[in-house]
Structure formats: structure tokens, C-alpha cells
Enzyme design. Structure first.
Site, short mmCIF file in Angstrom:
data_model
loop_
_atom_site.label_atom_id
_atom_site.label_comp_id
_atom_site.label_asym_id
_atom_site.label_seq_id
_atom_site.Cartn_x
_atom_site.Cartn_y
_atom_site.Cartn_z
N ASP A 9 -6.34 16.83 -38.13
CA ASP A 9 -5.13 16.49 -38.90
C ASP A 9 -5.45 16.73 -40.37
OD1 ASP A 9 -2.87 15.19 -40.15
OD2 ASP A 9 -2.60 14.07 -38.28
N ASP A 10 -4.48 17.26 -41.11
CA ASP A 10 -4.72 17.53 -42.53
C ASP A 10 -4.49 16.31 -43.40
OD1 ASP A 10 -1.95 17.84 -41.83
OD2 ASP A 10 -1.59 18.69 -43.82
N ASP A 53 -3.05 17.73 -34.42
CA ASP A 53 -1.78 17.59 -35.11
C ASP A 53 -1.06 18.94 -35.15
OD1 ASP A 53 0.16 16.17 -36.68
OD2 ASP A 53 -0.56 17.28 -38.43
N MET A 55 1.73 19.82 -37.29
CA MET A 55 2.16 20.26 -38.63
C MET A 55 0.97 20.31 -39.59
SD MET A 55 5.27 20.66 -37.88
CE MET A 55 6.03 20.98 -39.46
N ASP A 330 -40.79 42.76 15.00
CA ASP A 330 -41.15 43.79 14.01
C ASP A 330 -40.75 45.16 14.58
OD1 ASP A 330 -43.11 45.91 12.88
OD2 ASP A 330 -43.33 44.21 11.52
N ASN A 338 -38.01 55.43 7.59
CA ASN A 338 -37.68 55.56 6.16
C ASN A 338 -38.14 56.91 5.61
OD1 ASN A 338 -36.25 53.24 5.48
ND2 ASN A 338 -38.10 52.04 5.11
N ASP A 347 -31.82 51.48 6.33
CA ASP A 347 -30.87 50.37 6.19
C ASP A 347 -29.90 50.32 7.37
OD1 ASP A 347 -32.08 49.68 3.84
OD2 ASP A 347 -30.49 50.45 2.52
N GLU A 373 -38.99 44.83 7.71
CA GLU A 373 -38.46 45.05 9.07
C GLU A 373 -38.81 43.90 10.01
OE1 GLU A 373 -42.42 47.38 8.85
OE2 GLU A 373 -40.82 46.68 7.52
#
Length: 457
Positions: A9-10, A53, A55, A330, A338, A347, A373
Site C-alpha cells: 500500500d502506498d 492495495d 489504488m 541372462d 548388439n 533393445d 540383459e
């Protein structure tokens, strides 16, 4: 309840008046005399509620509120706008820029404190969710929350609890096109309806002949399914004490009759926006927890989950004197897969192996990717000889049908070696159970692969 309240507030006398009231309730008070200082304090300090506030020179309260709510770093801070203006249009403007509430000067002490305490409770919930979300993700919380969500503008589903047909029909007209409205005249039935339907807000009228509407509000807050559902009380001008009691019980907002359509939709929008914000935080936390214990490639639980959950299953089996078995699998010569077909091909094999593994074990069995794996299956209430048969079934299933890799229809043969162990009578440990399965797997690999070996001791 303690919290840090920013008063903006001012006029120094107004600041001092609010400061004294808040200090008397043991709140910590910060102050700012202009919008720029208020924004800086919100950005740099831990502010729980802003009393703002309207204003003020240079930058009025509406603009300050808009900036607070548009910044992801501060948008979660509740803002109560305080003004000498008592026009519906001003309240609506404040709500449209994101204000959580609106108080008119001179501010009633009880209204001020109940509003602040109610918003502090909401802020504490939001802060907890933000903390969980930020600590479970490596990305910044602001980045997460500033994303646009597809359902952000979806029409909310709302429940109105009101036994008066004329009042209900008026509310239906006021919310037409703004909400999907269900009406329930019976407050007892409304409790069950709210618990079974994903409403985003409940509107509770105070106009019941033989029922206390705050009883329903209290019940909604006590149920897990409705605890975080926003509640707006529809009250009469003379019901200040009931409203204050409702705010103490945990209602989120209230409206005085006669209800203005614009204020109704603005306040409803505010509550729905806050609920969706917190729902997004909860979803983020849930998703992150799932990610933390799930292997992203196969969808099975990961080693972190196995390490924590195996101990629980082991202790339960020992305490109940029930059997427990474990297998480690496994994939044979996986490195050559791979090397020959690339990691994408590898994957594909891992994903398909996980799918077949899941298909061949029970729902109560714990199937995890142990690493690379290797996979582990924990089988509660399973004797060793039964576990060995399950392992043999899995081995045969893997050998029987080649694995498809890539998108060109190519398939390759895959085999698996399995080591099985079971809980020993007498002294045994989780480490011992795992060690015996690992030794059995080693023996299966050395014995020519594509085999099942069981170690009882």
C-alpha cells in the site's frame, strides 16, 4: 499457523494498520509501498500471501497482480486485493487478473484473518507439492509449470448442492456454457456423488430447511477422494458467522446472494485454475516416482525397486513361514546381438523378452530388469521345485519363437540361461538368496547355456 504476509500500500497508515492486525496473529509481515518493490519481494522472498492495495501510483494493484500471476516463479502465491471501491466490476477485474480474493475497506478483522488463514493453508499444500515435484525432477519447476496443458481451457464439471428448485434453476442459467453442471438437492446423496465423480468444484447452498450445509463441507474435506476438491459456499448477506466458520473448516470461497454472473464465473475460474495447477503438480510427482522405479526400456521395475521391495517380500515370507523363490535370467550371447544388429536391435530383443517374461509369471510375482540383459523374478509363496518349472517354461518360450527386430520383418533366435534359488528353512538372508541364484546362473552359463539350474543351498 505462521506465514509470511506481504502488505502492499502506498499509504503508510494503511500498511501500519494491517501490520498490527497480522502481527497480533503471529504472522511475519513484509511491506512494500509500490508495485515494483512488491514484485521484487515476491521474486526474492518467501512470501505466502500478498495483501495488495488497488489504488497506487505508477503501477496499480491490478497490474501488480497480473504480473505476479503471469510469472511461473510467483504464480502460486495467493493474492488478496484490498480497495475502497465496492463495485462488482472491480472485484471481477481483480479476479480476472488472477486475484484469489477481494476485500473492501474498511477491512473486517474476522474476514481478513479467516481469508488469510484459508489461503495460507492452500499455499502450504501447493508449496509441498512444488517441493516434491522440484526435488524429483532435474528440470526446473518453473519450466514444468509454465508448459501449456491441453485441458487448461476445458469446461469444468461442477456439482451444485441446493434443495430449492428456483435457486438451482437460476444457477443453471448463470453457468450455462461456463460449466457442466450437475444438481443434487439431497446433501447426503451429494457426498457420495462428489466422491464418485471427478468434479472440479462443489457449490454448496446454505438454504437448507433441515440440514447444516457446513456439515457437508466438513465431510467433503474429510474424505480422501474429495479432500482437495474446491468448495464455494453460496450464502445470504446475513450469514457472516457461518461464512467465517466455513472458511475455518476449509471451504475455498463464498458468494453472497443475489449472485452476480460475472463474479460467479470469475471465482469459479479461479478455483478451477488452482485445482488444475495442483493436480498437475501431483501428476508430476506420481509420474516421477514411477519413473524412478521403472526401467524406461522394458517397462518392468528396475533394480532400485528390487533392492527396496525384495527385503519386504523376504521379511514377510520369513515372518509367515511361507516359501519364497527367486530366479535370475541372462540372455545368451547378447553382446553378439548388439554387435551384429546394433543397439536398436538389442533393445528390440530386451523389450520382447520383458513382454514374454511378464506373460509367464503371476501378477503377484515381482519381475525386474536387474541390469543390461539380466532380469530377476521374485516369486512369493512358491516352492523351489515350482519355481524351477516356471523357469523352464520361460526358457522354452524364449527358445521356441524367434525374436523380431527392426521394421523389415527380420527375426533371430534367442536363448536364455536361468538360475533359481529358494528360501532356506532356518537362517537365511536376502544376500544369500541372491547369491545362490547368481551361482546357479553361472553354472547354467558354463554348462552350455540355454539351461535352468536350481540351487537349494
Amino acid at each position: 499457523m505462521t506465514a509470511r504476509i506481504l502488505v502492499v500500500d502506498d499509504i503508510p497508515a494503511n500498511v501500519k494498520l494491517l501490520e498490527v492486525r497480522l502481527l497480533a496473529e503471529y504472522f511475519e509481515v513484509l511491506t512494500a509501498s509500490n508495485g515494483a518493490d512488491a514484485l521484487e519481494t515476491c521474486e526474492n522472498g518467501k512470501v505466502d500471501v500478498v495483501l495488495l492495495d488497488v489504488m497506487m501510483p505508477d503501477m496499480d494493484g491490478f497490474e501488480v497482480c497480473r504480473r505476479i500471476k503471469n510469472d511461473p516463479a510467483t504464480s502460486h502465491i495467493p493474492v488478496v486485493m484490498i480497495t475502497a471501491l465496492d463495485q462488482v466490476s472491480d472485484r471481477i477485474r481483480g479476479l480476472e487478473v488472477g486475484a484469489d480474493d477481494f476485500l473492501t475497506k474498511p477491512v473486517n478483522d474476522l474476514q481478513l484473518m479467516t481469508r488469510v488463514k484459508s489461503l495460507v493453508r492452500l499455499k502450504m499444500l501447493t508449496d509441498e507439492l512444488r517441493l516434491r515435484a522440484s526435488t524429483t525432477r532435474n528440470i526446473g519447476i518453473e519450466e514444468l509449470l509454465s508448459r501449456s496443458f491441453a485441458a487448461a481451457d476445458a469446461v469444468p464439471k461442477v456439482l451444485l448442492v441446493d434443495e430449492r428448485p428456483s435457486s438451482s434453476e437460476r444457477m443453471r442459467k448463470l453457468l450455462r456454457g461456463m460449466a457442466e453442471l450437475d444438481i443434487c438437492p439431497d446433501p447426503h446423496a451429494a457426498l457420495f456423488q462428489a466422491a464418485e465423480t471427478p468434479y472440479e468444484c462443489v457449490l454448496v447452498s446454505t438454504g437448507f430447511a433441515d440440514f447444516d450445509p457446513l456439515r457437508l463441507c466438513s465431510q467433503l474435506r474429510s474424505l480422501d477422494r474429495t479432500r482437495f476438491m474446491p468448495i464455494i459456499l453460496l450464502a445470504e448477506e446475513s450469514e457472516d458467522e457461518r461464512i467465517i466458520r466455513g472458511l475455518e473448516l476449509g471451504i475455498n470461497d463464498y458468494l453472497m446472494r443475489p449472485i452476480d454472473q460475472q463474479e460467479l464465473t470469475a471465482r469459479l475460474r479461479t478455483q478451477v485454475r488452482r485445482k488444475r495447477y495442483n493436480d498437475q503438480l501431483r501428476a508430476s510427482v506420481t509420474e516421477t516416482i514411477e519413473m524412478a522405479v521403472t526401467d524406461g526400456l522394458t517397462g518392468l521395475h528396475n533394480r532400485r525397486y528390487l533392492d527396496s521391495h525384495l527385503e519386504t517380500l523376504f521379511d514377510r515370507a520369513v515372518a509367515r513361514r511361507r516359501p519364497l523363490s527367486l530366479m535370475i535370467t541372462d540372455l545368451d550371447r547378447f553382446k553378439s546381438i548388439n554387435d551384429t544388429y546394433g543397439h536398436d536391435g538389442g533393445d528390440d530383443v530386451l523389450r520382447e523378452f520383458a513382454r514374454r517374461l511378464r506373460k509367464n509369471v503371476r501378477g503377484i510375482d515381482l519381475a525386474c530388469r536387474f541390469g543390461g540383459e539380466e532380469f530377476v523374478v521374485v516369486m512369493p509363496d512358491t516352492e523351489g521345485h515350482i519355481a524351477e518349472k516356471v523357469a523352464e517354461r520361460i526358457r522354452a518360450e524364449i527358445e521356441r519363437e524367434p525374436f523380431a527386430i527392426g521394421h523389415d520383418g527380420k527375426s533371430i533366435p534367442v536363448t536364455v540361461s536361468v538360475g533359481v534359488s529358494s528360501l532356506l528353512k532356518g537362517l537365511d538372508t536376502v544376500e544369500g538368496l541372491m547369491k545362490r541364484a547368481d551361482l546357479a546362473l553361472y553354472e547354467a552359463k558354463n554348462g552350455g547355456r540355454n539351461r535352468v539350474v536350481a540351487k537349494a543351498a
